[in-house]
Motif scaffolding. Structure first.
Motif, PDB file in Angstrom:
ATOM      1  N   LEU A  88       0.365 -13.732   8.287  1.00 10.34           N
ATOM      2  CA  LEU A  88      -0.589 -13.775   7.174  1.00 10.34           C
ATOM      3  C   LEU A  88      -1.939 -13.305   7.703  1.00 10.34           C
ATOM      4  CD1 LEU A  88       0.458 -17.276   5.776  1.00 10.34           C
ATOM      5  CD2 LEU A  88       1.196 -15.019   4.963  1.00 10.34           C
ATOM      6  N   LYS A  89      -2.703 -12.569   6.863  1.00 11.03           N
ATOM      7  CA  LYS A  89      -3.894 -11.926   7.441  1.00 11.03           C
ATOM      8  C   LYS A  89      -5.108 -11.918   6.514  1.00 11.03           C
ATOM      9  CE  LYS A  89      -3.276  -7.203   5.954  1.00 11.03           C
ATOM     10  NZ  LYS A  89      -3.556  -5.822   6.349  1.00 11.03           N
ATOM     11  N   ALA A  90      -5.134 -12.746   5.479  1.00 11.02           N
ATOM     12  CA  ALA A  90      -6.308 -12.730   4.592  1.00 11.02           C
ATOM     13  C   ALA A  90      -7.280 -13.829   5.025  1.00 11.02           C
ATOM     14  CB  ALA A  90      -5.879 -12.938   3.146  1.00 11.02           C
ATOM     15  N   PRO A 152      -9.880 -19.648  10.171  1.00 11.17           N
ATOM     16  CA  PRO A 152      -8.525 -20.028  10.609  1.00 11.17           C
ATOM     17  C   PRO A 152      -7.630 -18.833  10.924  1.00 11.17           C
ATOM     18  CG  PRO A 152      -9.207 -21.379   8.762  1.00 11.17           C
ATOM     19  CD  PRO A 152     -10.265 -20.317   8.918  1.00 11.17           C
ATOM     20  N   TYR A 153      -7.754 -17.744  10.164  1.00  9.64           N
ATOM     21  CA  TYR A 153      -6.943 -16.549  10.462  1.00  9.64           C
ATOM     22  C   TYR A 153      -7.235 -16.069  11.884  1.00  9.64           C
ATOM     23  CZ  TYR A 153      -6.132 -11.620  11.011  1.00  9.64           C
ATOM     24  OH  TYR A 153      -5.777 -10.399  11.524  1.00  9.64           O
ATOM     25  N   GLY A 154      -8.532 -15.926  12.203  1.00  6.75           N
ATOM     26  CA  GLY A 154      -8.906 -15.460  13.540  1.00  6.75           C
ATOM     27  C   GLY A 154      -8.479 -16.449  14.610  1.00  6.75           C
ATOM     28  N   PRO A 206      -7.790  -6.448  -3.704  1.00 13.56           N
ATOM     29  CA  PRO A 206      -7.951  -6.198  -2.261  1.00 13.56           C
ATOM     30  C   PRO A 206      -9.089  -7.025  -1.674  1.00 13.56           C
ATOM     31  CG  PRO A 206      -7.770  -4.139  -3.490  1.00 13.56           C
ATOM     32  CD  PRO A 206      -7.941  -5.222  -4.497  1.00 13.56           C
ATOM     33  N   ASN A 207      -8.832  -7.623  -0.509  1.00 14.17           N
ATOM     34  CA  ASN A 207      -9.907  -8.320   0.215  1.00 14.17           C
ATOM     35  C   ASN A 207     -10.788  -7.315   0.950  1.00 14.17           C
ATOM     36  OD1 ASN A 207      -9.030 -11.187  -0.087  1.00 14.17           O
ATOM     37  ND2 ASN A 207      -7.212 -10.439   0.985  1.00 14.17           N
ATOM     38  N   ASN A 208     -10.159  -6.225   1.429  1.00 14.77           N
ATOM     39  CA  ASN A 208     -10.843  -5.310   2.339  1.00 14.77           C
ATOM     40  C   ASN A 208     -11.515  -4.152   1.605  1.00 14.77           C
ATOM     41  OD1 ASN A 208      -8.075  -5.883   4.499  1.00 14.77           O
ATOM     42  ND2 ASN A 208     -10.088  -6.788   4.682  1.00 14.77           N
ATOM     43  N   LEU A 209     -12.512  -3.590   2.282  1.00  9.66           N
ATOM     44  CA  LEU A 209     -13.368  -2.573   1.671  1.00  9.66           C
ATOM     45  C   LEU A 209     -12.626  -1.324   1.240  1.00  9.66           C
ATOM     46  CD1 LEU A 209     -16.270  -1.628   0.970  1.00  9.66           C
ATOM     47  CD2 LEU A 209     -16.379  -0.643   3.284  1.00  9.66           C
ATOM     48  N   PHE A 210     -11.880  -0.687   2.158  1.00  7.38           N
ATOM     49  CA  PHE A 210     -11.312   0.619   1.830  1.00  7.38           C
ATOM     50  C   PHE A 210     -10.295   0.573   0.686  1.00  7.38           C
ATOM     51  CE2 PHE A 210     -12.529   4.399   4.328  1.00  7.38           C
ATOM     52  CZ  PHE A 210     -13.601   3.850   4.997  1.00  7.38           C
ATOM     53  N   PRO A 211      -9.344  -0.350   0.687  1.00  4.51           N
ATOM     54  CA  PRO A 211      -8.424  -0.363  -0.466  1.00  4.51           C
ATOM     55  C   PRO A 211      -9.165  -0.648  -1.781  1.00  4.51           C
ATOM     56  CG  PRO A 211      -8.008  -2.220   1.008  1.00  4.51           C
ATOM     57  CD  PRO A 211      -8.926  -1.299   1.726  1.00  4.51           C
ATOM     58  N   PHE A 212     -10.250  -1.411  -1.706  1.00  7.12           N
ATOM     59  CA  PHE A 212     -11.001  -1.674  -2.940  1.00  7.12           C
ATOM     60  C   PHE A 212     -11.692  -0.387  -3.410  1.00  7.12           C
ATOM     61  CE2 PHE A 212     -12.275  -5.362  -5.555  1.00  7.12           C
ATOM     62  CZ  PHE A 212     -13.031  -4.689  -6.489  1.00  7.12           C
ATOM     63  N   ILE A 213     -12.357   0.306  -2.480  1.00 11.08           N
ATOM     64  CA  ILE A 213     -12.992   1.586  -2.836  1.00 11.08           C
ATOM     65  C   ILE A 213     -11.955   2.547  -3.427  1.00 11.08           C
ATOM     66  CG2 ILE A 213     -14.054   3.674  -1.906  1.00 11.08           C
ATOM     67  CD1 ILE A 213     -15.514   1.967   0.131  1.00 11.08           C
ATOM     68  N   ARG A 223     -15.654  -1.295 -10.547  1.00 12.78           N
ATOM     69  CA  ARG A 223     -16.721  -0.994  -9.579  1.00 12.78           C
ATOM     70  C   ARG A 223     -16.573  -1.871  -8.348  1.00 12.78           C
ATOM     71  NH1 ARG A 223     -21.687  -3.862 -12.860  1.00 12.78           N
ATOM     72  NH2 ARG A 223     -20.867  -5.978 -12.797  1.00 12.78           N
ATOM     73  N   LEU A 224     -17.198  -1.434  -7.296  1.00  9.76           N
ATOM     74  CA  LEU A 224     -17.183  -2.126  -6.008  1.00  9.76           C
ATOM     75  C   LEU A 224     -18.359  -3.100  -5.961  1.00  9.76           C
ATOM     76  CD1 LEU A 224     -16.313  -2.287  -2.925  1.00  9.76           C
ATOM     77  CD2 LEU A 224     -18.059  -0.510  -2.553  1.00  9.76           C
ATOM     78  N   SER A 225     -18.116  -4.285  -5.442  1.00  5.22           N
ATOM     79  CA  SER A 225     -19.219  -5.209  -5.109  1.00  5.22           C
ATOM     80  C   SER A 225     -19.535  -5.035  -3.633  1.00  5.22           C
ATOM     81  CB  SER A 225     -18.805  -6.662  -5.375  1.00  5.22           C
ATOM     82  OG  SER A 225     -18.596  -6.857  -6.753  1.00  5.22           O
ATOM     83  N   ILE A 226     -20.778  -4.686  -3.343  1.00 10.22           N
ATOM     84  CA  ILE A 226     -21.173  -4.555  -1.934  1.00 10.22           C
ATOM     85  C   ILE A 226     -21.782  -5.894  -1.509  1.00 10.22           C
ATOM     86  CG2 ILE A 226     -22.746  -3.416  -0.324  1.00 10.22           C
ATOM     87  CD1 ILE A 226     -22.304  -0.840  -1.864  1.00 10.22           C
ATOM     88  N   PHE A 227     -21.093  -6.553  -0.567  1.00 10.97           N
ATOM     89  CA  PHE A 227     -21.459  -7.935  -0.217  1.00 10.97           C
ATOM     90  C   PHE A 227     -22.680  -7.955   0.706  1.00 10.97           C
ATOM     91  CE2 PHE A 227     -18.033  -9.134  -2.590  1.00 10.97           C
ATOM     92  CZ  PHE A 227     -16.777  -8.978  -2.032  1.00 10.97           C
TER      93      PHE A 227
END
Ligand code: WQD
Length: 349
Positions: A88-90, A152-154, A206-213, A223-227
């Motif tokens: 698991l990786k999220a 916890p993932y890390g 998507p949690n990650n930037l590229f798949p969301f873009i 649209r993308l939310s830039i955190f």
């Protein structure tokens, strides 16, 4: 000699690209995947891209009821080693469900260890992550930097690294029983195979930037939310070391070759990164160039757990594996876009 490699999680985003690279290098693979975050169509397309020895076992390494089947199938495959990606990786999900993350990620690894021991194939390339470093190190971050995972993932990745080091040390003096292990610390894998036939297909939002873009560019997201644009970085947005998934896959094949050599240590940590960072704004601009699509975005508050900037010192991979990342951010965006535009709904398209 044709290597025979177990690839756990081999139907997933990283795993499918690792399988294509291994098959292209002449290996045969046994994929073990429960398809909880992957599609069997990916296994078919791996075979399309790299005809060769592919076997697929749909089992869950973390499920005790599957343990016997897995140990028997691994023994029957007569492996030379394994690439261990299943897990698991999220990050956000790991904060909400820590016990599940420890149970699955560590449990799956223990089952694989038992299967490899039984098959006397004590070689493993482990999918670790730069998340083990946390945010206290100066950039570029080298393998000897402090490890302080912030979620916890890390922490599961860190614990598994330490478990594998203990395993390697326990057998170091037993001739013929010694382990050879590489903990590959990925920075930010993005992109897709240039064919556009395999790529990242995350479940849900998507949690990650590229798949969301990519999903904004193809019209699946508005649209993308830039955190956060108030980080102490060159343009205020987060900076990461993006690495093309095909470069990353090649690093796994190189690591297996290295571990097969006489000079290999019993266990080694190795960064897989490009050694330079790009900001969120720079990534958006690169994707717009590659896709010729607008990427509407809004600046949102910072995301809990995010760090401002991290990128790799990648010298050890160059020195030990003769490997370095070669593809540019424009290659990453072009290949990611080719996959997403050809498969707007991922493997369900
Ligand atoms: C990158 C940058 C965000 C999404 C994580 C895991 C890591 C590895 C890769 C598994 C950050 C910003 C993101 C969005 C945004 N995963 N961002 N809007 O957090 O560096 O790493 O994924 O191994 O272990 O920790 O990657 O892509 O989520 O974020 O602005 O919708 O993009 O703030 O600066 P991250 P990411």
């Amino acid at each position: 000699m044709t290597k025979r490699i177990i690839v756990t999680g081999g139907a997933g985003y990283i795993g499918s690209h690792v399988c294509v690279d291994l098959l292209g290098a002449g290996a045969s693979v046994l994929i073990i995947d429960n398809l909880s975050n992957a599609h069997e169509e990916a296994v078919r397309r791996i075979g399309e891209l790299a005809p060769g020895g592919i076997e697929f076992l749909r089992r869950d390494l973390a499920d005790p009821a599957h343990r016997r089947d897995i140990i028997d199938a691994v023994a029957a495959f007569r492996p030379d080693g394994a690439v261990h990606l299943a897990g698991l990786k999220a990050v956000g999900e790991s904060v909400a469900e820590p016990a599940r993350y420890y149970r699955v990620n560590i449990g799956a690894t223990l089952t694989l260890i038992d299967a490899l021991e039984a098959a006397q194939a004590r070689t493993m390339v482990f999918s670790s992550s730069a998340t083990v470093y946390g945010d206290a190190n100066p950039n570029p971050v080298g393998e000897d930097a402090a490890t302080a995972p912030a979620n916890p993932y890390g922490r599961t990745k860190y614990v598994i690294e330490e478990m594998l080091k203990d395993l390697a040390r326990s057998k170091a003096s037993e001739p013929g029983a010694a382990w050879r292990i590489a903990n590959l610390r990925y920075f930010n894998p993005v992109g897709a195979h240039p064919s556009g036939r395999i790529g990242e297909d995350p479940n849900g939002v998507p949690n990650n930037l590229f798949p969301f873009i990519a999903q904004v560019a193809v019209g699946r997201r508005d649209r993308l939310s830039i955190f956060g644009d108030d980080y102490p970085t060159r343009d205020g947005s987060g900076v990461r070391d993006y690495i093309h998934v095909c470069d990353l896959a090649r690093g796994h094949t190189a690591a297996l070759d290295y571990l097969g050599g006489a000079a290999a240590p019993h266990v080694v940590d190795i960064n897989l990164g490009a050694g330079r960072g790009y900001s969120v704004f720079e990534a958006v601009a690169a994707f717009k160039r590659a896709s010729n699509r607008d990427i509407p975005y809004m600046v949102a508050p910072r995301r809990d757990g995010d760090i401002a900037e991290i990128y790799a010192n990648a010298e050890r991979a160059q020195r030990l594996l003769g490997w370095r990342a070669e593809k540019t951010i424009d290659d990453m965006c072009a290949d990611h876009w080719r996959w997403q535009s050809a498969n707007p709904e991922g493997y369900r398209s």
